[in-house]
Design a protein around this motif. Structure first.
Motif, mmCIF file in Angstrom:
data_model
loop_
_atom_site.group_PDB
_atom_site.id
_atom_site.type_symbol
_atom_site.label_atom_id
_atom_site.label_comp_id
_atom_site.label_asym_id
_atom_site.label_seq_id
_atom_site.Cartn_x
_atom_site.Cartn_y
_atom_site.Cartn_z
ATOM 1 N N ARG A 17 0.860 -1.195 0.000
ATOM 2 C CA ARG A 17 0.000 0.000 0.000
ATOM 3 C C ARG A 17 0.893 1.240 0.000
ATOM 4 O O ARG A 17 2.120 1.142 0.005
ATOM 5 N N ALA A 38 5.941 -7.463 1.509
ATOM 6 C CA ALA A 38 5.198 -6.922 2.663
ATOM 7 C C ALA A 38 4.555 -8.131 3.342
ATOM 8 O O ALA A 38 4.710 -9.273 2.877
ATOM 9 N N ARG A 39 3.819 -7.885 4.442
ATOM 10 C CA ARG A 39 3.138 -9.004 5.110
ATOM 11 C C ARG A 39 1.779 -9.285 4.483
ATOM 12 O O ARG A 39 1.346 -10.421 4.414
ATOM 13 N N LEU A 65 9.459 -8.265 7.782
ATOM 14 C CA LEU A 65 10.820 -7.731 7.884
ATOM 15 C C LEU A 65 11.250 -7.510 9.333
ATOM 16 O O LEU A 65 12.407 -7.183 9.581
ATOM 17 N N SER A 66 10.320 -7.689 10.266
ATOM 18 C CA SER A 66 10.733 -7.596 11.675
ATOM 19 C C SER A 66 11.442 -8.880 12.097
ATOM 20 O O SER A 66 12.007 -8.944 13.185
ATOM 21 N N GLY A 93 8.203 0.569 6.398
ATOM 22 C CA GLY A 93 8.488 1.276 7.641
ATOM 23 C C GLY A 93 7.275 1.327 8.532
ATOM 24 O O GLY A 93 6.141 1.127 8.087
ATOM 25 N N LEU A 141 13.923 4.847 1.678
ATOM 26 C CA LEU A 141 12.847 5.764 2.064
ATOM 27 C C LEU A 141 13.121 6.214 3.483
ATOM 28 O O LEU A 141 12.717 5.581 4.449
ATOM 29 N N TYR A 156 11.788 6.708 15.942
ATOM 30 C CA TYR A 156 11.591 6.880 14.495
ATOM 31 C C TYR A 156 12.743 7.721 13.919
ATOM 32 O O TYR A 156 13.339 7.365 12.894
HETATM 33 N N1 LIG Z 1 3.555 8.738 5.267
HETATM 34 C C1 LIG Z 1 4.428 9.635 5.680
HETATM 35 O O1 LIG Z 1 4.052 10.728 6.143
HETATM 36 C C2 LIG Z 1 5.909 9.387 5.529
HETATM 37 C C3 LIG Z 1 6.783 10.487 5.608
HETATM 38 C C4 LIG Z 1 8.155 10.264 5.495
HETATM 39 C C5 LIG Z 1 8.653 8.997 5.286
HETATM 40 N N2 LIG Z 1 7.782 7.933 5.212
HETATM 41 C C6 LIG Z 1 8.365 6.604 5.037
HETATM 42 O O2 LIG Z 1 7.894 6.060 3.825
HETATM 43 C C7 LIG Z 1 7.860 4.633 3.916
HETATM 44 C C8 LIG Z 1 6.503 4.114 3.448
HETATM 45 O O3 LIG Z 1 5.507 4.602 4.335
HETATM 46 P P1 LIG Z 1 3.966 4.774 3.958
HETATM 47 O O4 LIG Z 1 3.618 6.170 4.266
HETATM 48 O O5 LIG Z 1 3.689 4.232 2.600
HETATM 49 O O6 LIG Z 1 3.329 3.874 5.103
HETATM 50 P P2 LIG Z 1 2.162 2.782 5.076
HETATM 51 O O7 LIG Z 1 1.069 3.187 4.181
HETATM 52 O O8 LIG Z 1 1.877 2.518 6.518
HETATM 53 O O9 LIG Z 1 2.891 1.516 4.431
HETATM 54 C C9 LIG Z 1 3.936 0.869 5.104
HETATM 55 C C10 LIG Z 1 4.367 -0.337 4.297
HETATM 56 O O10 LIG Z 1 5.393 -1.029 5.049
HETATM 57 C C11 LIG Z 1 5.010 -2.402 5.178
HETATM 58 N N3 LIG Z 1 5.474 -2.972 6.427
HETATM 59 C C12 LIG Z 1 5.284 -2.496 7.682
HETATM 60 N N4 LIG Z 1 5.791 -3.335 8.592
HETATM 61 C C13 LIG Z 1 6.299 -4.392 7.901
HETATM 62 C C14 LIG Z 1 6.942 -5.597 8.272
HETATM 63 N N5 LIG Z 1 7.148 -5.917 9.561
HETATM 64 N N6 LIG Z 1 7.325 -6.462 7.302
HETATM 65 C C15 LIG Z 1 7.099 -6.162 6.001
HETATM 66 N N7 LIG Z 1 6.503 -5.034 5.582
HETATM 67 C C16 LIG Z 1 6.103 -4.159 6.521
HETATM 68 C C17 LIG Z 1 3.479 -2.383 5.117
HETATM 69 O O11 LIG Z 1 2.984 -3.638 4.663
HETATM 70 P P3 LIG Z 1 2.235 -4.737 5.567
HETATM 71 O O12 LIG Z 1 1.540 -4.020 6.680
HETATM 72 O O13 LIG Z 1 1.349 -5.424 4.587
HETATM 73 O O14 LIG Z 1 3.355 -5.614 6.051
HETATM 74 C C18 LIG Z 1 3.234 -1.311 4.061
HETATM 75 O O15 LIG Z 1 3.333 -1.875 2.777
HETATM 76 C C19 LIG Z 1 8.195 4.300 5.374
HETATM 77 O O16 LIG Z 1 9.539 3.932 5.487
HETATM 78 C C20 LIG Z 1 7.955 5.610 6.106
HETATM 79 O O17 LIG Z 1 8.718 5.713 7.290
HETATM 80 C C21 LIG Z 1 6.423 8.101 5.307
#
Ligand SMILES: NC(=O)c1ccc[n+]([C@@H]2O[C@H](COP(=O)([O-])OP(=O)(O)OC[C@H]3O[C@@H](n4cnc5c(N)ncnc54)[C@H](OP(=O)(O)O)[C@@H]3O)[C@@H](O)[C@H]2O)c1
Length: 243
Positions: A17, A38-39, A65-66, A93, A141, A156
């Motif tokens: 996602r 991803a999971r 990935l944990s 993340g 990222l 974080y």
């Molecule tokens: N959104 C923001 O405001 C923002 C800002 C700056 C940086 N970022 C960074 O951008 C990246 C993507 O974030 P996002 O905003 O797209 O967040 P998100 O919508 O919550 O998506 C997070 C993704 O990480 C996967 N994930 C989480 N835990 C996991 C695990 N234990 N094993 C495998 N996959 C795992 C989730 O998949 P499953 O749950 O299916 O495993 C999901 O696909 C992250 O590194 C985040 O820190 C985000």
């Protein structure tokens, strides 16, 4: 002239996602075969279907990935299913707010494992294939939280600052082999991760904006490598009133 990435293989973590899904679709649109990690198998299947609409191969590699033990299997599955690995996008993340004295240190461990340590280990596992292909990239990222600090965001910020240090050192190690390394540092992006932040999601960065930055890095010319990209919301984020 920019690097042609058609026919490259990209492995994207966190592709079920949000930002990872947009990155996968964007690289697929540019002709990359994609391996999606991803999971959530349902989310991965949806991303894979969208990628295949661009005529490329898309393979789902469910994994947590944990769990450090899962990482070898993830890296090997990519090469086994798609034959090579050129572009690694360490995107998965998790985010949580907790102040130092109130925090659960076990939750810190899990966050560092997913956000930082899994990215480092996957990079280690992927590098032989990336270097051998001669047109590779490692894209992290990170976040503006990798450059700045904020109360309640210690773990974080630590994970994202760690990514910056790793990416900078890695670039110096592999630049002469033609490997691009970049840390992308967005502010708030409209995904599930920012729900509950109290920030209006319509006025912030969209996942496609980050995916466009990934494309820019992967396709940058052989003469130049963007090593860090900060992306700020164009307009000051507005509060919605929710916490
Ligand atoms: N959104 C923001 O405001 C923002 C800002 C700056 C940086 N970022 C960074 O951008 C990246 C993507 O974030 P996002 O905003 O797209 O967040 P998100 O919508 O919550 O998506 C997070 C993704 O990480 C996967 N994930 C989480 N835990 C996991 C695990 N234990 N094993 C495998 N996959 C795992 C989730 O998949 P499953 O749950 O299916 O495993 C999901 O696909 C992250 O590194 C985040 O820190 C985000």
């Amino acid at each position: 002239m920019g690097r042609d990435i058609r026919g490259s293989v990209a492995l994207i973590t966190g592709a079920s996602r949000g930002i990872g899904q947009a990155i996968a679709e964007t690289l697929a649109a540019d002709g990359c075969d994609v391996a999606l990690v991803a999971r959530s198998e349902g989310g991965l299947a949806e991303t894979a279907a969208r990628c295949r609409e661009h005529g490329v191969r898309a393979e789902c590699i469910p994994g947590d990935l944990s769990d450090p033990a899962s990482l070898d299997a993830v890296a090997h599955a990519c090469v086994e299913k798609l034959g090579r690995l050129d572009i690694l996008v360490n995107n998965a993340g998790v985010f949580a707010v907790s102040k130092g004295e109130e925090a659960d240190p076990n939750a810190w461990d899990r966050m560092l494992q997913v956000n930082l340590l899994s990215a480092m280990r996957l990079t280690h596992l992927a590098l032989p294939s990336i270097v051998a292909g001669g047109r590779g990239a490692v894209i992290m990222l990170s976040s503006l939280a990798g450059r700045f600090t904020s109360p309640g965001m210690g773990a974080y910020c630590a994970s994202k600052h760690g990514m910056m240090g790793f990416a900078g050192s890695l670039f110096d190690e592999v630049r002469d082999q033609g490997v691009k390394v970049c840390a992308i540092c967005p502010g708030w992006v409209n995904t599930e991760m920012m729900s509950g932040s109290g920030v209006d999601p319509t006025g912030v960065i969209q996942p496609q904006d980050v995916a466009d930055a990934v494309r820019y890095v992967a396709t940058s010319s052989e003469n130049a490598c963007p090593v860090e990209i900060q992306i700020h919301p164009q307009k000051s984020p507005r509060r919605t009133g929710a916490s």
